[in-house]
Design an enzyme around this catalytic site. Sequence first.
Site, PDB file in Angstrom:
ATOM      1  N   HIS A  34      25.677  11.908  20.851  1.00  0.00           N
ATOM      2  CA  HIS A  34      26.272  11.661  19.533  1.00  0.00           C
ATOM      3  C   HIS A  34      26.634  12.957  18.838  1.00  0.00           C
ATOM      4  O   HIS A  34      26.112  14.018  19.189  1.00  0.00           O
ATOM      5  CB  HIS A  34      25.268  10.897  18.662  1.00  0.00           C
ATOM      6  CG  HIS A  34      23.997  11.670  18.462  1.00  0.00           C
ATOM      7  ND1 HIS A  34      22.993  11.695  19.414  1.00  0.00           N
ATOM      8  CD2 HIS A  34      23.578  12.488  17.459  1.00  0.00           C
ATOM      9  CE1 HIS A  34      22.025  12.475  19.000  1.00  0.00           C
ATOM     10  NE2 HIS A  34      22.350  12.983  17.814  1.00  0.00           N
ATOM     11  N   HIS A 115      28.782  19.035  17.027  1.00  0.00           N
ATOM     12  CA  HIS A 115      28.417  19.268  18.432  1.00  0.00           C
ATOM     13  C   HIS A 115      27.751  18.033  19.022  1.00  0.00           C
ATOM     14  O   HIS A 115      27.295  17.151  18.293  1.00  0.00           O
ATOM     15  CB  HIS A 115      27.458  20.459  18.510  1.00  0.00           C
ATOM     16  CG  HIS A 115      26.118  20.178  17.896  1.00  0.00           C
ATOM     17  ND1 HIS A 115      25.890  20.232  16.530  1.00  0.00           N
ATOM     18  CD2 HIS A 115      24.930  19.796  18.441  1.00  0.00           C
ATOM     19  CE1 HIS A 115      24.631  19.924  16.271  1.00  0.00           C
ATOM     20  NE2 HIS A 115      24.027  19.653  17.399  1.00  0.00           N
TER      21      HIS A 115
END
Lengths: 172, 172
Positions: A34, A115
């Site tokens: 995620h 990220h």
Amino acid sequence: MKYGIAIFPSKEIQDAANSYRKRYDPKYALIPPHITLKEAFEVDEEKIKELVTELKHIANETKPFKININKVSTFAPVTNTIYFKIEPIQELTDLFDKMHSGKFPKESEHAFVPHITIAQKLSDGEYSDVRGSLQMKKVKFEDYVDRFQLLYQLENGSWTVYESFVFGKEHV
Amino acid sequence: MKYGIAIFPSKEIQDAANSYRKRYDPKYALIPPHITLKEAFEVDEEKIKELVTELKHIANETKPFKININKVSTFAPVTNTIYFKIEPIQELTDLFDKMHSGKFPKESEHAFVPHITIAQKLSDGEYSDVRGSLQMKKVKFEDYVDRFQLLYQLENGSWTVYESFVFGKEHV
């Protein structure tokens, strides 16, 4: 309860991230790969209802956008986390900003660096090995983001999705 | 891709289920505790868009309802799965029926027995031990269901939520 907000990338990107996470990320089993938009925050049931309405407004104000991943990067020397770097894009920053202002708890421990974590909590030796081998690999992904998800944390540390928010499609 | 449809019960019920799943369910890390409404089915991207619209209609036709768990039960001798039994309720059957008719793939291997799995794939010895100790425990939960979730499966067998559908609140 503890809530968090995240974007799940495409299955292709999740599968690629998991091929590393399986070995190098102790949180592998707690949540799918995620992009964190808002780290764990504690709010009660009344407050979350209010925030769900806010999140619907935010989703309705947001247009679907593309994201690009062109390299593996790291937060070293602060932590030895290794991640797929998301190329900076205003739409992601706007989402982050809206979820850290107004009615939302505002504290964020870090500047926003979008990220997808693929390795963390490694020993120094592991970190050097993993980083060395990952920096040799080519990573190149494009994805289309049209939603984010509100999740809550269980006692075992894992996360369950409470609600998805699709850009431009929420009934407020 | 492979999709599935499920209800996640309250955090309280998920935590209770996980206290058993951690030891007795090999799928513990692949998905949070859930009530399956539709088992894994394969559809392409075009078809899933159509089904998402159907699911929004189904959610809008459904009123939130209560569910009750009063005992631990098992599918033995067919399989040695042990589960929290959800007391039968028409609303759950209606959801199941709608997701197995019309535009949806219709095949279902089993009659619909709403449940939350807490143990599966046990050896015969383990099964007898676990069943014996669980049948002594009192389980009593009430929960309020106001949504279901569409998930897809990753290559490692884990499930990611694609979209939530909140009863009476979907924008079609």
